[in-house]
Scaffold this motif. Structure first.
Motif, PDB file in Angstrom:
ATOM      1  N   TYR A  11       0.834  -1.199   0.000  1.00 16.11           N
ATOM      2  CA  TYR A  11       0.000   0.000   0.000  1.00 16.11           C
ATOM      3  C   TYR A  11       0.870   1.250   0.000  1.00 16.11           C
ATOM      4  CZ  TYR A  11      -4.549  -2.237   0.613  1.00 16.11           C
ATOM      5  OH  TYR A  11      -5.712  -2.959   0.414  1.00 16.11           O
ATOM      6  N   ALA A  12       1.927   1.261   0.809  1.00 15.09           N
ATOM      7  CA  ALA A  12       2.825   2.418   0.884  1.00 15.09           C
ATOM      8  C   ALA A  12       3.500   2.685  -0.458  1.00 15.09           C
ATOM      9  CB  ALA A  12       3.876   2.203   1.980  1.00 15.09           C
ATOM     10  N   LYS A  13       3.757   1.639  -1.231  1.00 11.15           N
ATOM     11  CA  LYS A  13       4.380   1.780  -2.550  1.00 11.15           C
ATOM     12  C   LYS A  13       3.372   2.166  -3.633  1.00 11.15           C
ATOM     13  CE  LYS A  13       7.949  -1.662  -1.623  1.00 11.15           C
ATOM     14  NZ  LYS A  13       8.405  -3.032  -1.948  1.00 11.15           N
ATOM     15  N   GLY A  14       2.079   2.157  -3.301  1.00  7.33           N
ATOM     16  CA  GLY A  14       1.054   2.510  -4.269  1.00  7.33           C
ATOM     17  C   GLY A  14       0.643   1.374  -5.192  1.00  7.33           C
ATOM     18  N   VAL A  15       1.018   0.139  -4.835  1.00 12.44           N
ATOM     19  CA  VAL A  15       0.712  -1.016  -5.677  1.00 12.44           C
ATOM     20  C   VAL A  15      -0.685  -1.551  -5.394  1.00 12.44           C
ATOM     21  CG1 VAL A  15       1.404  -3.370  -6.305  1.00 12.44           C
ATOM     22  CG2 VAL A  15       3.149  -1.641  -5.846  1.00 12.44           C
ATOM     23  N   PHE A  16      -1.086  -1.627  -4.135  1.00 12.07           N
ATOM     24  CA  PHE A  16      -2.384  -2.179  -3.770  1.00 12.07           C
ATOM     25  C   PHE A  16      -3.393  -1.059  -3.548  1.00 12.07           C
ATOM     26  CE2 PHE A  16      -0.514  -6.306  -1.731  1.00 12.07           C
ATOM     27  CZ  PHE A  16      -0.111  -6.725  -2.987  1.00 12.07           C
ATOM     28  N   LEU A  17      -4.613  -1.273  -4.063  1.00 12.57           N
ATOM     29  CA  LEU A  17      -5.697  -0.306  -3.911  1.00 12.57           C
ATOM     30  C   LEU A  17      -6.739  -0.754  -2.908  1.00 12.57           C
ATOM     31  CD1 LEU A  17      -6.348   0.613  -7.653  1.00 12.57           C
ATOM     32  CD2 LEU A  17      -4.836   1.751  -6.013  1.00 12.57           C
ATOM     33  N   ALA A  18      -6.948  -2.065  -2.786  1.00  9.28           N
ATOM     34  CA  ALA A  18      -7.950  -2.616  -1.868  1.00  9.28           C
ATOM     35  C   ALA A  18      -7.603  -4.078  -1.610  1.00  9.28           C
ATOM     36  CB  ALA A  18      -9.350  -2.509  -2.455  1.00  9.28           C
ATOM     37  N   SER A  19      -7.982  -4.573  -0.441  1.00 10.13           N
ATOM     38  CA  SER A  19      -7.757  -5.987  -0.121  1.00 10.13           C
ATOM     39  C   SER A  19      -8.682  -6.402   1.002  1.00 10.13           C
ATOM     40  CB  SER A  19      -6.293  -6.229   0.295  1.00 10.13           C
ATOM     41  OG  SER A  19      -5.968  -5.490   1.459  1.00 10.13           O
ATOM     42  N   GLY A  20      -8.870  -7.714   1.117  1.00 11.53           N
ATOM     43  CA  GLY A  20      -9.677  -8.228   2.212  1.00 11.53           C
ATOM     44  C   GLY A  20      -9.899  -9.722   2.102  1.00 11.53           C
ATOM     45  N   ARG A  21     -10.464 -10.284   3.161  1.00 11.94           N
ATOM     46  CA  ARG A  21     -10.766 -11.717   3.226  1.00 11.94           C
ATOM     47  C   ARG A  21     -11.985 -12.044   2.390  1.00 11.94           C
ATOM     48  NH1 ARG A  21     -10.439 -12.582   9.788  1.00 11.94           N
ATOM     49  NH2 ARG A  21      -8.163 -12.446   9.922  1.00 11.94           N
ATOM     50  N   LYS A  22     -11.994 -13.247   1.847  1.00 11.39           N
ATOM     51  CA  LYS A  22     -13.200 -13.751   1.193  1.00 11.39           C
ATOM     52  C   LYS A  22     -14.149 -14.272   2.267  1.00 11.39           C
ATOM     53  CE  LYS A  22     -11.007 -16.559  -1.757  1.00 11.39           C
ATOM     54  NZ  LYS A  22     -10.819 -17.549  -2.833  1.00 11.39           N
ATOM     55  N   ASN A  23     -15.410 -14.340   1.918  1.00 11.44           N
ATOM     56  CA  ASN A  23     -16.417 -14.878   2.822  1.00 11.44           C
ATOM     57  C   ASN A  23     -17.156 -15.990   2.085  1.00 11.44           C
ATOM     58  OD1 ASN A  23     -18.170 -15.282   4.904  1.00 11.44           O
ATOM     59  ND2 ASN A  23     -19.385 -13.442   4.516  1.00 11.44           N
ATOM     60  N   PRO A  24     -17.009 -17.246   2.478  1.00 13.17           N
ATOM     61  CA  PRO A  24     -16.339 -17.748   3.675  1.00 13.17           C
ATOM     62  C   PRO A  24     -14.820 -17.545   3.597  1.00 13.17           C
ATOM     63  CG  PRO A  24     -16.962 -19.588   2.281  1.00 13.17           C
ATOM     64  CD  PRO A  24     -17.539 -18.354   1.648  1.00 13.17           C
ATOM     65  N   ARG A  25     -14.195 -17.611   4.752  1.00 15.37           N
ATOM     66  CA  ARG A  25     -12.773 -17.319   4.885  1.00 15.37           C
ATOM     67  C   ARG A  25     -11.923 -18.475   4.360  1.00 15.37           C
ATOM     68  NH1 ARG A  25      -9.075 -16.442  10.154  1.00 15.37           N
ATOM     69  NH2 ARG A  25      -7.226 -15.787   9.008  1.00 15.37           N
ATOM     70  N   ASP A  26     -11.774 -18.506   3.040  1.00 15.72           N
ATOM     71  CA  ASP A  26     -10.920 -19.521   2.426  1.00 15.72           C
ATOM     72  C   ASP A  26      -9.832 -18.882   1.567  1.00 15.72           C
ATOM     73  OD1 ASP A  26     -12.417 -18.620   0.285  1.00 15.72           O
ATOM     74  OD2 ASP A  26     -13.267 -20.575  -0.218  1.00 15.72           O
ATOM     75  N   GLY A  27      -9.640 -17.571   1.781  1.00 18.98           N
ATOM     76  CA  GLY A  27      -8.624 -16.842   1.038  1.00 18.98           C
ATOM     77  C   GLY A  27      -8.925 -15.359   1.083  1.00 18.98           C
TER      78      GLY A  27
END
Length: 98
Positions: A30-46
């Protein structure tokens, strides 16, 4: 733009053991500006990450550095797409059809 889909390949207790290192790695991207959003899948399998990068090889290098990968607890599926339409906040990432 890229969609990075993580699929856990180990039990959640093994994933959770590496989670602090994974979160630190996310923060770096995120600090490098590469990622815009992220999070767990539901159900939590990735999880899912939305990323921007110059090319697929660079994204592959970045994902190879994920502590989850080093620990053998996840596998990545990388999908590249042209973001020809975005929300106003993501306007700078729009691409022209080519």
């Amino acid at each position: 733009m890229f969609v990075l889909e993580l699929s856990y390949t180990a039990p959640l207790d093994a994933v959770d053991a590496v989670l602090p290192a994974h979160v630190a790695w996310l923060d770096e991207q995120y600090a490098k500006g590469v990622f815009l959003a992220s999070g767990r899948k539901n159900p939590r399998d990735g999880g899912v990450i939305i990323a921007v990068a110059g090319d697929r090889a660079w994204i592959e290098e970045i994902t190879a550095g994920d502590p989850f990968v080093a620990a053998g607890v996840c596998a990545y599926r990388i999908t590249e797409f042209a973001a020809t339409k975005t929300a106003p906040a993501l306007e700078r990432y729009r691409e022209q059809p080519g």
